[in-house]
Design a protein around this motif. Structure first.
Motif, PDB file in Angstrom:
ATOM      1  N   GLN A 158      27.681 -28.512   0.133  1.00 52.67           N
ATOM      2  CA  GLN A 158      28.891 -29.299   0.588  1.00 52.67           C
ATOM      3  C   GLN A 158      30.114 -29.276  -0.094  1.00 52.67           C
ATOM      4  O   GLN A 158      31.285 -29.251   0.513  1.00 52.67           O
ATOM      5  CB  GLN A 158      28.308 -30.820   0.772  1.00 52.67           C
ATOM      6  N   ASP A 159      30.200 -29.077  -1.380  1.00 54.05           N
ATOM      7  CA  ASP A 159      31.283 -29.089  -2.156  1.00 54.05           C
ATOM      8  C   ASP A 159      32.065 -27.918  -1.715  1.00 54.05           C
ATOM      9  O   ASP A 159      33.414 -27.860  -1.891  1.00 54.05           O
ATOM     10  CB  ASP A 159      30.950 -29.130  -3.716  1.00 54.05           C
ATOM     11  N   SER A 160      31.415 -26.867  -1.158  1.00 55.54           N
ATOM     12  CA  SER A 160      32.074 -25.631  -0.996  1.00 55.54           C
ATOM     13  C   SER A 160      33.321 -25.695   0.046  1.00 55.54           C
ATOM     14  O   SER A 160      34.169 -24.985   0.113  1.00 55.54           O
ATOM     15  CB  SER A 160      31.129 -24.530  -0.941  1.00 55.54           C
ATOM     16  N   TYR A 172      26.126 -16.626   6.393  1.00 55.55           N
ATOM     17  CA  TYR A 172      25.006 -16.193   5.342  1.00 55.55           C
ATOM     18  C   TYR A 172      25.354 -15.796   3.890  1.00 55.55           C
ATOM     19  O   TYR A 172      24.502 -15.631   3.020  1.00 55.55           O
ATOM     20  CB  TYR A 172      24.238 -15.187   6.038  1.00 55.55           C
ATOM     21  N   VAL A 173      26.708 -15.332   3.780  1.00 53.68           N
ATOM     22  CA  VAL A 173      27.231 -14.955   2.267  1.00 53.68           C
ATOM     23  C   VAL A 173      27.264 -16.147   1.517  1.00 53.68           C
ATOM     24  O   VAL A 173      26.965 -16.128   0.348  1.00 53.68           O
ATOM     25  CB  VAL A 173      28.360 -14.109   2.418  1.00 53.68           C
ATOM     26  N   ILE A 174      27.790 -17.186   2.059  1.00 56.30           N
ATOM     27  CA  ILE A 174      28.296 -18.433   1.481  1.00 56.30           C
ATOM     28  C   ILE A 174      26.765 -18.944   1.110  1.00 56.30           C
ATOM     29  O   ILE A 174      26.621 -19.400  -0.036  1.00 56.30           O
ATOM     30  CB  ILE A 174      28.951 -19.516   2.276  1.00 56.30           C
ATOM     31  N   ALA A 175      25.868 -19.068   1.874  1.00 60.71           N
ATOM     32  CA  ALA A 175      24.385 -19.598   1.591  1.00 60.71           C
ATOM     33  C   ALA A 175      23.984 -18.943   0.570  1.00 60.71           C
ATOM     34  O   ALA A 175      23.270 -19.571  -0.428  1.00 60.71           O
ATOM     35  CB  ALA A 175      23.569 -19.569   3.015  1.00 60.71           C
ATOM     36  N   THR A 176      24.009 -17.635   0.480  1.00 60.23           N
ATOM     37  CA  THR A 176      23.351 -16.644  -0.714  1.00 60.23           C
ATOM     38  C   THR A 176      23.975 -16.962  -1.831  1.00 60.23           C
ATOM     39  O   THR A 176      23.306 -17.276  -2.965  1.00 60.23           O
ATOM     40  CB  THR A 176      23.511 -15.198  -0.195  1.00 60.23           C
ATOM     41  N   ALA A 177      25.339 -16.937  -1.910  1.00 59.86           N
ATOM     42  CA  ALA A 177      26.204 -17.105  -2.910  1.00 59.86           C
ATOM     43  C   ALA A 177      25.810 -18.579  -3.659  1.00 59.86           C
ATOM     44  O   ALA A 177      25.643 -18.916  -4.722  1.00 59.86           O
ATOM     45  CB  ALA A 177      27.790 -17.267  -2.714  1.00 59.86           C
ATOM     46  N   LYS A 217      32.136 -18.855  -8.935  1.00 56.56           N
ATOM     47  CA  LYS A 217      33.285 -18.798  -9.863  1.00 56.56           C
ATOM     48  C   LYS A 217      34.188 -19.895  -9.218  1.00 56.56           C
ATOM     49  O   LYS A 217      34.908 -20.916  -9.511  1.00 56.56           O
ATOM     50  CB  LYS A 217      34.071 -17.518 -10.166  1.00 56.56           C
ATOM     51  N   THR A 218      34.694 -19.669  -7.719  1.00 56.46           N
ATOM     52  CA  THR A 218      35.373 -20.440  -7.078  1.00 56.46           C
ATOM     53  C   THR A 218      34.944 -21.883  -6.995  1.00 56.46           C
ATOM     54  O   THR A 218      35.916 -22.922  -7.039  1.00 56.46           O
ATOM     55  CB  THR A 218      35.756 -19.821  -5.622  1.00 56.46           C
ATOM     56  N   ILE A 219      33.739 -22.017  -6.774  1.00 55.07           N
ATOM     57  CA  ILE A 219      33.097 -23.325  -6.525  1.00 55.07           C
ATOM     58  C   ILE A 219      33.162 -23.945  -7.710  1.00 55.07           C
ATOM     59  O   ILE A 219      33.535 -25.158  -8.160  1.00 55.07           O
ATOM     60  CB  ILE A 219      31.625 -23.250  -5.979  1.00 55.07           C
ATOM     61  N   LEU A 220      32.916 -23.229  -8.952  1.00 52.54           N
ATOM     62  CA  LEU A 220      32.802 -23.858 -10.325  1.00 52.54           C
ATOM     63  C   LEU A 220      34.450 -24.530 -10.944  1.00 52.54           C
ATOM     64  O   LEU A 220      34.597 -25.470 -11.319  1.00 52.54           O
ATOM     65  CB  LEU A 220      32.212 -23.066 -11.516  1.00 52.54           C
ATOM     66  N   GLU A 221      35.303 -23.398 -10.232  1.00 51.41           N
ATOM     67  CA  GLU A 221      36.685 -23.930 -10.398  1.00 51.41           C
ATOM     68  C   GLU A 221      36.924 -25.265  -9.844  1.00 51.41           C
ATOM     69  O   GLU A 221      37.735 -25.937 -10.500  1.00 51.41           O
ATOM     70  CB  GLU A 221      37.748 -22.714 -10.046  1.00 51.41           C
ATOM     71  N   LEU A 222      36.367 -25.547  -8.906  1.00 51.69           N
ATOM     72  CA  LEU A 222      36.762 -26.968  -8.155  1.00 51.69           C
ATOM     73  C   LEU A 222      36.123 -28.118  -9.127  1.00 51.69           C
ATOM     74  O   LEU A 222      37.039 -29.018  -9.298  1.00 51.69           O
ATOM     75  CB  LEU A 222      35.784 -27.119  -6.889  1.00 51.69           C
ATOM     76  N   TYR A 223      35.127 -27.737  -9.577  1.00 46.92           N
ATOM     77  CA  TYR A 223      34.638 -28.856 -10.515  1.00 46.92           C
ATOM     78  C   TYR A 223      35.574 -28.870 -12.003  1.00 46.92           C
ATOM     79  O   TYR A 223      35.566 -29.995 -12.358  1.00 46.92           O
ATOM     80  CB  TYR A 223      33.223 -28.554 -11.111  1.00 46.92           C
ATOM     81  N   ASP A 224      35.953 -27.897 -12.407  1.00 52.21           N
ATOM     82  CA  ASP A 224      36.806 -27.736 -13.323  1.00 52.21           C
ATOM     83  C   ASP A 224      38.123 -28.434 -13.154  1.00 52.21           C
ATOM     84  O   ASP A 224      38.507 -29.254 -14.099  1.00 52.21           O
ATOM     85  CB  ASP A 224      37.302 -26.408 -13.824  1.00 52.21           C
ATOM     86  N   ALA A 225      38.910 -28.391 -11.898  1.00 53.46           N
ATOM     87  CA  ALA A 225      39.806 -29.140 -11.532  1.00 53.46           C
ATOM     88  C   ALA A 225      39.718 -30.535 -11.399  1.00 53.46           C
ATOM     89  O   ALA A 225      40.498 -31.250 -12.068  1.00 53.46           O
ATOM     90  CB  ALA A 225      40.094 -28.579 -10.343  1.00 53.46           C
TER      91      ALA A 225
END
Length: 233
Positions: A158-160, A172-177, A217-225
């Motif tokens: 959901q955060d993605s 399917y790539v997003i789900a796997t990541a 990493k892109t999703i984690l950067e969201l949390y860092d922000a």
């Protein structure tokens, strides 16, 4: 940087989508589709985005997503402005109400044109659900339950949608990541004794581990922000 500020501004509006969708009791897929509609519009009108009222766009995106998911929600719910003005009560029928309703209808038409009337958008949700069921069979039941990986994966997914990953990667790539990131966060050990391939290669055989890590990493950067913003306030 201007690019960073623009990204932060867009994420602020996707948070409005989640907040409004939750208050309107839309399901997760409807909220996600509204976010995808919003991202598509922004990506195609970025050069002239300042010409548009993004709050009206959000209302139109939510209304359109609810229709696509065949969810009945009164338009008055969108017009309450509760995301943007929490203290304002629901609007009653009057000149302002009808003008606002007309504006939302115009933005909905604008959104449909931008989407080229292609509303059948695939989401990662069914893939993630299927992958979780499949992966659970590889792991000891007790370890799987202790990890809370199912709920964590769903939250990360959901955060993605606060990012534009939905525009650049197949569902399917997003789900796997997302599942790859959740496994790393939970430090869940996935046995690989009887297989020549790693578990993520089964779900996304054409995607390398590095690509999955970059998406994570892109999703984690969201949390860092989010953390940086919280520290400044």
């Amino acid at each position: 940087s201007p690019e960073f500020n623009s990204r932060m501004e867009e994420q602020r509006y996707t948070r409005y989508i989640v907040e409004a969708g939750t208050k309107l009791r839309l399901d997760e897929q409807a909220i996600s589709k509204a976010a995808v509609f919003y991202h598509i519009f922004c990506s195609q009108t970025r050069a002239s985005i300042e010409r548009y009222d993004l709050k009206l766009l959000i209302m139109a995106a939510l209304n359109l997503a609810a229709k696509v998911q065949e969810i009945s929600v009164k338009l008055a719910g969108y017009l309450s402005h509760r995301c943007f003005h929490p203290d304002v009560p629901f609007l009653e029928a009057g000149d302002f109400y009808w003008k606002l309703k007309d504006s939302v209808a115009k933005y909905e038409l604008l959104l449909l044109r931008t989407l080229k009337f292609k509303l059948n958008i695939q989401l990662p949700h069914p893939y993630l659900l299927h992958y979780l069921v499949a992966l659970s069979r590889w792991v000891d039941d007790a370890a799987w339950q202790r990890s809370s990986i199912s709920s964590l994966s769903w939250c990360i997914l959901q955060d993605s949608f606060h990012t534009e990953l939905c525009l650049s990667h197949a569902p399917y790539v997003i789900a796997t990541a997302v599942l790859y990131l959740a496994v790393q966060c939970c430090k869940l050990d996935i046995p690989n004794t009887e297989s020549k391939r790693m578990w993520w290669e089964v779900f996304a055989p054409d995607v390398g581990e590095l690509q999955l890590q970059l998406i994570g990493k892109t999703i984690l950067e969201l949390y860092d922000a989010d953390y940086s913003t919280a520290c400044k306030t």
